[in-house]
Write a protein that holds these residues in place. Structure first.
Motif, PDB file in Angstrom:
ATOM      1  N   ALA A  99      27.650  82.121   6.131  1.00 47.88           N
ATOM      2  CA  ALA A  99      27.979  80.778   5.662  1.00 47.88           C
ATOM      3  C   ALA A  99      27.208  79.753   6.488  1.00 47.88           C
ATOM      4  O   ALA A  99      26.875  79.993   7.653  1.00 47.88           O
ATOM      5  CB  ALA A  99      29.481  80.532   5.796  1.00 47.88           C
ATOM      6  N   ASP A 100      26.925  78.612   5.891  1.00 45.18           N
ATOM      7  CA  ASP A 100      26.316  77.472   6.581  1.00 45.18           C
ATOM      8  C   ASP A 100      24.920  77.739   7.146  1.00 45.18           C
ATOM      9  O   ASP A 100      24.530  77.131   8.139  1.00 45.18           O
ATOM     10  CB  ASP A 100      27.234  76.952   7.693  1.00 45.18           C
ATOM     11  CG  ASP A 100      28.566  76.462   7.154  1.00 45.18           C
ATOM     12  OD1 ASP A 100      28.567  75.861   6.060  1.00 45.18           O
ATOM     13  OD2 ASP A 100      29.600  76.689   7.805  1.00 45.18           O
TER      14      ASP A 100
ATOM     15  N   LYS B  32      19.836  78.981   2.591  1.00 43.43           N
ATOM     16  CA  LYS B  32      19.688  80.068   1.625  1.00 43.43           C
ATOM     17  C   LYS B  32      18.200  80.323   1.392  1.00 43.43           C
ATOM     18  O   LYS B  32      17.393  79.406   1.394  1.00 43.43           O
ATOM     19  CB  LYS B  32      20.354  79.720   0.282  1.00 43.43           C
ATOM     20  CG  LYS B  32      21.870  79.857   0.305  1.00 43.43           C
ATOM     21  CD  LYS B  32      22.475  78.699   0.997  1.00 43.43           C
ATOM     22  CE  LYS B  32      23.986  78.731   0.950  1.00 43.43           C
ATOM     23  NZ  LYS B  32      24.573  77.963   2.030  1.00 43.43           N
TER      24      LYS B  32
ATOM     25  N   ARG C  14      26.223  86.598   1.470  1.00 45.13           N
ATOM     26  CA  ARG C  14      27.429  86.389   2.275  1.00 45.13           C
ATOM     27  C   ARG C  14      28.712  86.720   1.522  1.00 45.13           C
ATOM     28  O   ARG C  14      29.673  87.193   2.120  1.00 45.13           O
ATOM     29  CB  ARG C  14      27.472  84.963   2.804  1.00 45.13           C
ATOM     30  CG  ARG C  14      27.643  83.911   1.713  1.00 45.13           C
ATOM     31  CD  ARG C  14      27.194  82.534   2.194  1.00 45.13           C
ATOM     32  NE  ARG C  14      27.355  81.527   1.169  1.00 45.13           N
ATOM     33  CZ  ARG C  14      26.512  81.369   0.140  1.00 45.13           C
ATOM     34  NH1 ARG C  14      25.477  82.158   0.005  1.00 45.13           N
ATOM     35  NH2 ARG C  14      26.714  80.422  -0.750  1.00 45.13           N
TER      36      ARG C  14
ATOM     37  N   THR D 268      31.073  87.532   4.653  1.00 49.32           N
ATOM     38  CA  THR D 268      30.792  86.591   5.744  1.00 49.32           C
ATOM     39  C   THR D 268      30.660  85.159   5.253  1.00 49.32           C
ATOM     40  O   THR D 268      30.132  84.309   5.967  1.00 49.32           O
ATOM     41  CB  THR D 268      29.502  87.014   6.487  1.00 49.32           C
ATOM     42  OG1 THR D 268      28.422  87.083   5.549  1.00 49.32           O
ATOM     43  CG2 THR D 268      29.664  88.349   7.178  1.00 49.32           C
ATOM     44  N   GLY D 269      31.151  84.885   4.047  1.00 47.97           N
ATOM     45  CA  GLY D 269      31.118  83.538   3.490  1.00 47.97           C
ATOM     46  C   GLY D 269      32.162  82.649   4.144  1.00 47.97           C
ATOM     47  O   GLY D 269      33.061  83.119   4.850  1.00 47.97           O
ATOM     48  N   LYS D 270      32.054  81.361   3.902  1.00 49.02           N
ATOM     49  CA  LYS D 270      32.965  80.381   4.503  1.00 49.02           C
ATOM     50  C   LYS D 270      34.430  80.681   4.191  1.00 49.02           C
ATOM     51  O   LYS D 270      35.302  80.486   5.023  1.00 49.02           O
ATOM     52  CB  LYS D 270      32.605  78.980   4.015  1.00 49.02           C
ATOM     53  CG  LYS D 270      33.444  77.881   4.640  1.00 49.02           C
ATOM     54  CD  LYS D 270      32.990  76.516   4.214  1.00 49.02           C
ATOM     55  CE  LYS D 270      31.792  76.136   5.043  1.00 49.02           C
ATOM     56  NZ  LYS D 270      31.376  74.750   4.879  1.00 49.02           N
ATOM     57  N   TYR D 271      34.719  81.174   2.992  1.00 48.18           N
ATOM     58  CA  TYR D 271      36.098  81.401   2.581  1.00 48.18           C
ATOM     59  C   TYR D 271      36.490  82.876   2.607  1.00 48.18           C
ATOM     60  O   TYR D 271      37.557  83.246   2.135  1.00 48.18           O
ATOM     61  CB  TYR D 271      36.315  80.828   1.179  1.00 48.18           C
ATOM     62  CG  TYR D 271      36.021  79.347   1.125  1.00 48.18           C
ATOM     63  CD1 TYR D 271      36.888  78.433   1.699  1.00 48.18           C
ATOM     64  CD2 TYR D 271      34.852  78.870   0.535  1.00 48.18           C
ATOM     65  CE1 TYR D 271      36.616  77.074   1.680  1.00 48.18           C
ATOM     66  CE2 TYR D 271      34.573  77.513   0.501  1.00 48.18           C
ATOM     67  CZ  TYR D 271      35.455  76.629   1.082  1.00 48.18           C
ATOM     68  OH  TYR D 271      35.175  75.291   1.064  1.00 48.18           O
ATOM     69  N   SER D 272      35.665  83.725   3.191  1.00 53.35           N
ATOM     70  CA  SER D 272      35.940  85.164   3.185  1.00 53.35           C
ATOM     71  C   SER D 272      37.227  85.522   3.924  1.00 53.35           C
ATOM     72  O   SER D 272      37.919  86.454   3.543  1.00 53.35           O
ATOM     73  CB  SER D 272      34.762  85.932   3.781  1.00 53.35           C
ATOM     74  OG  SER D 272      33.626  85.799   2.959  1.00 53.35           O
TER      75      SER D 272
END
Length: 76
Positions: A16-17, A20, A38, A43-47
């Protein structure tokens, strides 16, 4: 209703962040997303958010990108 859908570009990031990166082709897995992205890696912001917010990919309409670019150009 008949629609004509085109994919103009695919971008992914492993975290995240981060910026890309464009890719030429992708392997997409049902219930996971784009391999190496991600969202598929978790590993994404909301994972790690509870309750779970499932994200496999993000789609942005070309018209939305064009409008955003117009706004940015207008601001100088």
């Amino acid at each position: 209703m008949k629609t004509n859908v085109q994919i103009h570009a695919i971008y992914l990031a492993h975290l995240a962040d981060v910026v890309k990166q464009p890719i030429g082709k992708a392997k997409v897995t049902v219930a996971s997303g784009i391999e190496g992205d991600r969202f598929a890696l978790g590993t994404g912001k909301y994972s790690a958010v509870e309750p779970s917010k499932v994200r496999h990919s993000t789609l942005i309409a070309l018209s939305g990108i064009e409008v955003a670019n117009e706004w940015l150009q207008a601001r100088g």
